[in-house]
Motif scaffolding. Structure first.
Motif, PDB file in Angstrom:
ATOM      1  N   PRO A  49      29.263  52.017  39.582  1.00 21.26           N
ATOM      2  CA  PRO A  49      30.433  53.089  39.766  1.00 21.26           C
ATOM      3  C   PRO A  49      30.012  54.213  39.883  1.00 21.26           C
ATOM      4  O   PRO A  49      30.616  55.064  40.687  1.00 21.26           O
ATOM      5  CB  PRO A  49      30.944  52.868  37.890  1.00 21.26           C
ATOM      6  N   ILE A  98      34.649  50.713  43.041  1.00 22.70           N
ATOM      7  CA  ILE A  98      34.582  50.295  42.399  1.00 22.70           C
ATOM      8  C   ILE A  98      34.844  49.108  41.711  1.00 22.70           C
ATOM      9  O   ILE A  98      34.778  47.918  41.262  1.00 22.70           O
ATOM     10  CB  ILE A  98      35.414  51.623  40.618  1.00 22.70           C
ATOM     11  N   ALA A  99      36.722  48.916  42.003  1.00 23.47           N
ATOM     12  CA  ALA A  99      37.886  47.588  41.844  1.00 23.47           C
ATOM     13  C   ALA A  99      36.722  46.711  43.079  1.00 23.47           C
ATOM     14  O   ALA A  99      36.995  45.371  42.149  1.00 23.47           O
ATOM     15  CB  ALA A  99      38.777  48.381  42.296  1.00 23.47           C
ATOM     16  N   GLY A 107      29.316  49.643  44.760  1.00 28.84           N
ATOM     17  CA  GLY A 107      30.062  48.615  44.203  1.00 28.84           C
ATOM     18  C   GLY A 107      29.888  49.484  42.832  1.00 28.84           C
ATOM     19  O   GLY A 107      30.805  49.732  41.881  1.00 28.84           O
ATOM     20  N   GLY A 139      33.860  48.761  36.583  1.00 28.02           N
ATOM     21  CA  GLY A 139      35.718  48.060  37.832  1.00 28.02           C
ATOM     22  C   GLY A 139      35.765  46.958  36.692  1.00 28.02           C
ATOM     23  O   GLY A 139      37.598  47.581  37.130  1.00 28.02           O
ATOM     24  N   ALA A 163      34.195  45.091  41.206  1.00 27.82           N
ATOM     25  CA  ALA A 163      34.458  44.170  39.962  1.00 27.82           C
ATOM     26  C   ALA A 163      35.124  43.038  40.666  1.00 27.82           C
ATOM     27  O   ALA A 163      34.214  42.090  39.760  1.00 27.82           O
ATOM     28  CB  ALA A 163      35.517  44.482  39.065  1.00 27.82           C
TER      29      ALA A 163
END
Length: 488
Positions: free
Chosen positions: A314, A292-293, A312, A170, A296
């Motif tokens: 990946p 994913i973002a 979240g 992320g 992070a």
């Protein structure tokens, strides 16, 4: 000293003796381990352990990303996206839109397939964007392709760098996005300025495109997949937009923008089938990247929720993207197309996974040899010096080898041990290595010859659009990365 010998020997084996990069990297790691005092058992453990550790971290990510890209390719999503961009951005904005889109949203597409499809489309668009359309589109395509590979998850270089350095995916996604977008825009603007000031002579820099021309480059030097396999078009596949036999003909036409669903023929020939909107085709992949973002960001904010943490991750996020894309493509084109895309993805991901694994072997051996303590004596807590050193090492390796991925991974592995000694964030090393590996894409690169052949450029013209253009992006990127040391 032993590390320098191992790296130089690896370069010589690849360049002078044309040894496969995978074998050369393993030999370099074995030599370093034995000469650095790790012993036979320690050397074998470092080589095999490094290979397994990095694949455990990024193997599924690479596989899921490549499979998703293969699905989108089979669905003809690239041709439709290019037409939509032209309709939305207009001729003047097309080079910038192309560079950003190729460098971000299309990085799940296997690079050679992406290039073989998009280059003929770019060539047909070039006359419509005004003065010096061909060099501007060629440069935008080259910059977007190469920058996306090393900066943007799920680009194979970015994923591999994150795995070698232990960067959370992320964090790599967000940091890479922060770097890649301004880099491609600024570099494309600089090159556009040069071309408009007369740095392009159509009589000397352009020629008729030839599919056979792509074989002029040295075999086995693959800039982005780094393997000895031939290119999609060179292997006898259809040269323009039909590398996987999806029935598209990128050289013959630029399709009309597809906003609403339309009715198209079934790929299996059984009858008409409903073609889904372009936004729906890309939606699952974009959802995966956003997950994913978001993971992070939530992690940085200290927000812990089991469901959010799970989504979240990946691997889970890209799996959701892959499953969603498979369902969408299946509804659009049928099961046969999905099965063909899966076969393409497995073939393409195998060589990438092996190369990534042996890159991890060399990096682990370098770390176990104690290079971090040695280099730590020469660098202060000021992060500028080591970041510039990473950039220089990656640039020199790329000039010698001609492989973005190998040079980036090797440079990152050499200086990764410095990070804990001076408190340097691994993500900065990953970005700096990626930026350096972009410098001087030239005649040892397979991408160079594909761009030359497919876009109707002479070698002189390709040196301007590809070699100089991507080198400008390399310099712009490191100048953008250095201030990030104040943040990470």
């Amino acid at each position: 000293m032993n590390t320098a010998v191992a790296v130089i020997a690896t370069v010589v084996l690849i360049v002078r003796f044309k040894l496969n990069p995978v074998i050369a990297l393993v030999l370099g790691a074995v030599y370093l381990g034995l000469t650095a005092g790790l012993g036979v058992e320690g050397t074998v453990d470092a080589v095999t352990g490094g290979f397994g550790d990095i694949l455990a971290d990024v193997g599924l990510l690479i596989a899921f990303g490549v499979l998703t890209g293969a699905m989108l390719h089979r669905a003809g999503a690239i041709e439709r996206l290019v037409a939509t961009l032209l309709h939305a951005c207009g001729p003047r904005g097309m080079p910038y839109a192309t560079a950003v889109t190729v460098g971000t949203a299309l990085q799940s597409i296997f690079v050679d397939v992406l290039l073989v499809i998009s280059a003929p489309l770019a060539r047909r668009i070039a006359p419509r964007i005004g003065d010096r359309g061909l060099p501007r589109m060629a440069t935008a395509l080259a910059i977007g392709l190469e920058c996306g590979i090393v900066f943007m998850v799920p680009g194979v270089g970015a994923v591999a760098l994150a795995g070698v350095l232990g960067v959370p995916m992320g964090q790599m996604l967000i940091a890479g996005l922060v770097v890649v977008v301004p880099t491609v825009l600024i570099a494309t603007a600089i090159m556009t300025f040069l071309f408009r000031r007369g740095w392009w002579d159509p009589a000397k820099d352009e020629q008729e495109p030839t599919w056979a021309g792509m074989d002029a480059g040295p075999a086995g030097q693959d800039d982005d997949r780094s393997s000895g396999a031939g290119t999609a078009a060179a292997d006898g596949e259809a040269p323009a937009g039909n590398a996987a036999g999806d029935g598209t003909d990128g050289a013959a036409r630029v399709p009309e923008p597809a906003g609403a669903a339309t009715v198209v023929a079934d790929a299996s020939g059984a009858g008409p089938r409903r073609e889904l909107p372009l936004s729906l085709l890309f939606a699952p992949l974009l959802v995966g990247l956003l997950l994913i973002a978001a993971g992070a960001v939530l992690d940085a904010a200290g927000v812990v929720h089991p469901v959010l943490v799970f989504l979240g991750e990946p691997v889970i996020a890209l799996l959701i993207g892959l499953v969603g894309t498979t369902a969408v493509v299946g509804l659009s084109l049928g099961r046969e197309v999905v099965e063909g895309a899966v076969g393409d993805g497995f073939r393409e991901s195998g060589q990438i996974l092996i190369l990534t694994g042996v890159g991890g072997s060399l990096a682990t051996t370098i770390a176990n040899a104690g290079l971090g303590e040695i280099l730590g004596r020469y660098f202060s807590a000021n992060t500028a010096a080591p970041l510039l050193m990473v950039w220089v090492i990656a640039a020199v390796l790329h000039v010698a080898i001609g492989s973005v991925t190998i040079s980036a991974i090797t440079a990152a592995g050499v200086l990764a041990p410095v990070a804990p000694v001076i408190g340097l964030a691994p993500v900065l090393i990953a970005l700096a290595a990626g930026a350096g590996a972009l410098f001087a894409v030239h005649v040892t690169s397979n991408t160079f010859w594909l761009l030359q052949s497919l876009l109707g450029q002479s070698v002189r013209g390709t040196l301007k659009t590809c070699s100089v253009g991507v080198s400008v992006a390399s310099v712009v990127a490191i100048l953008l990365i250095l201030p990030l040391s104040l943040v990470f």
